[in-house]
Write a protein that holds these residues in place. Structure first.
Motif, short mmCIF file in Angstrom:
data_model
loop_
_atom_site.label_atom_id
_atom_site.label_comp_id
_atom_site.label_asym_id
_atom_site.label_seq_id
_atom_site.Cartn_x
_atom_site.Cartn_y
_atom_site.Cartn_z
N ALA A 178 49.98 49.35 37.54
CA ALA A 178 50.10 50.78 37.25
C ALA A 178 50.89 51.05 35.97
CB ALA A 178 50.74 51.50 38.42
N GLU A 179 51.60 50.06 35.46
CA GLU A 179 52.31 50.26 34.21
C GLU A 179 51.36 50.52 33.06
OE1 GLU A 179 55.28 47.37 33.27
OE2 GLU A 179 55.95 47.16 35.35
N SER A 180 50.12 50.03 33.18
CA SER A 180 49.16 50.19 32.07
C SER A 180 47.78 50.66 32.51
CB SER A 180 49.00 48.84 31.33
OG SER A 180 50.23 48.35 30.88
N HIS A 181 47.56 50.81 33.83
CA HIS A 181 46.20 51.09 34.29
C HIS A 181 46.21 52.11 35.42
CE1 HIS A 181 44.87 47.58 31.99
NE2 HIS A 181 45.89 46.94 32.52
N GLN A 182 45.05 52.69 35.67
CA GLN A 182 44.83 53.55 36.82
C GLN A 182 44.35 52.67 37.97
OE1 GLN A 182 42.15 56.84 36.08
NE2 GLN A 182 41.71 57.08 38.26
N ILE A 223 42.55 42.45 31.43
CA ILE A 223 41.93 43.69 31.89
C ILE A 223 41.63 44.56 30.67
CG2 ILE A 223 42.24 45.77 33.28
CD1 ILE A 223 44.06 44.12 35.11
N ARG A 224 40.36 44.85 30.43
CA ARG A 224 39.96 45.58 29.22
C ARG A 224 40.13 47.09 29.35
NH1 ARG A 224 34.40 45.36 28.13
NH2 ARG A 224 34.02 45.01 30.36
N GLY A 225 39.63 47.65 30.45
CA GLY A 225 39.60 49.09 30.59
C GLY A 225 40.80 49.65 31.32
N THR A 258 37.72 46.90 36.16
CA THR A 258 38.06 45.54 36.58
C THR A 258 38.39 45.53 38.06
OG1 THR A 258 38.97 44.96 34.41
CG2 THR A 258 39.67 43.61 36.26
N ILE A 259 37.86 44.55 38.77
CA ILE A 259 38.24 44.31 40.16
C ILE A 259 39.31 43.23 40.17
CG2 ILE A 259 37.47 43.33 42.37
CD1 ILE A 259 34.78 44.64 41.93
#
Length: 367
Positions: free
Chosen positions: A65-69, A39-41, A104-105
């Motif tokens: 959720a540890e690294s992304h929204q 996952i890039r973004g 990312t989906i």
């Protein structure tokens, strides 16, 4: 073919700058490291359905959720919802949420979710990343690997879509514990297919171990998924866009897709239709002299042992099935090509079947 220093990685689909890993192990979906480098973004939309969501979306969202929204979209469950109308619901969420091209989906579900979410990823802003998290056996061994995405049309299955490779596939064997027996059996149709088209030794192994596989022994499930994905990864790496040998992966599908369309999507599961379709393809090959009666009977025994049908409903109209087969994606210059076995473990794509197809359809649908 494994990711460096990562014991979870089992296989790699080698496609140059579009290469990706297929991880096969218990407990993958709830581990944040499973998604690392895929996952890039910052923003992630998890697309799931009403059946799978309550079971696994919490674990997946917590890991991400540890690294992304993270946001979640829950769609209706079933093949009948694999439509342009449902696809638009994904576009609505992406546009309303102002998702960018670095979004990312994550496709969390079976083949329907993987196909439709993958198509949304392929087409939203002309292409964003997606991760496959298949939760059915069929999706783990087949539809999540290879980049085929799309939706159905009333006149044909998977006729609207795109090739769009995921950035990772996470095949968590633990999720198969909650899979209904009918869905598990449907997945075994695609597993058996690999043995029939290119891996006779795998077919022998399936024949010898079907009872233990049906009991869902974890070590056997890992081998089922690993061997199936290894076969598909090799084919996809050699023919990503189905210009040649990848068409062999459609054994039974030309017959099966016609059954699904005529019955109404969702009445028979995809794997059930493919199982009956493989038996019909075996009958056509027998009429060509490529298979003998003993081989056809053996194929049917293994399919029966996997709790799958070996014939379609007889009440269907032969002419309707033949017409639907004529809309298959393997039609070239107006001629339908079929995937047929020359032996167990060897298949070809051919248009040189004469009147044997009509004879097969007569056998199964003549009233």
């Amino acid at each position: 073919m494994t990711r460096d220093n990562d014991p979870q990685a089992a296989l790699r689909v080698d496609l140059g700058n579009r290469s990706y890993d297929i991880d096969i192990a218990p407990g993958l979906i709830g581990q944040s490291r499973s998604y690392a480098d895929a996952i890039r973004g910052e923003r992630v939309l998890v697309v799931t359905n009403e059946t799978v969501g309550p079971l696994y979306v919490g674990a997946v969202s917590a890991a991400l959720a540890e690294s992304h929204q993270v946001d979640t979209l829950v769609l209706p469950d079933g093949e009948q919802y694999k439509t342009l109308d449902t696809l638009e619901k994904i576009y609505d969420r992406l546009l309303e949420g102002s998702y960018g091209r670095d979004a990312t989906i994550v496709a969390l579900g079976g083949g329907v979710i993987g196909d439709i979410a993958g198509f949304a990823a392929a087409s939203y802003q002309r292409g964003i990343d997606f991760v496959q998290v298949p939760t059915t056996l069929l999706a783990q061994v087949d539809s999540s690997v290879g980049g085929k995405t799309g939706v159905n049309h009333a006149l044909g299955k998977n006729m609207i879509g795109a090739f769009h490779q995921p950035t990772r596939v996470l095949a968590d064997v633990d999720v198969l514990e909650t899979l209904p027996a009918r869905e598990f059996a449907a997945g075994m149709a695609e597993v058996i297919k690999y043995g029939l088209i290119r891996d006779a030794a795998f077919f022998d192994w399936l024949e010898a171990n079907m009872d233990a596989i049906n009991a869902r022994k974890p070590e056997l499930l890992i081998e089922v998924i690993r061997r199936s994905c290894a076969n598909k990864a090799e084919v996809v790496a050699a023919d990503e866009r189905e210009s040649g040998q990848r068409a062999l992966l459609n054994l039974g599908h030309t017959y099966g897709h016609a059954l699904e369309a005529e019955l109404g999507y969702g009445q028979w599961l995809h794997g059930e239709a493919v199982a009956a379709g493989m038996c019909m393809a075996a009958d056509t090959a027998r009429r060509l002299g490529w298979l003998d009666d003993a081989q056809c009977e053996r194929i049917e025994r293994v399919i029966v042992a996997a709790n799958l049908p070996v014939a379609p409903p007889r009440e269907l109209e032969r002419a309707r099935i033949r017409a639907l087969m004529g809309r298959d994606k393997k039609v070239e210059a107006g001629t339908l090509r079929l995937v047929l076995m020359r032996d167990i473990g060897s298949a070809v794509v051919t248009s040189d079947y004469g009147d044997t197809l009509d004879a097969t359809l007569t056998r199964y649908f003549d009233r």
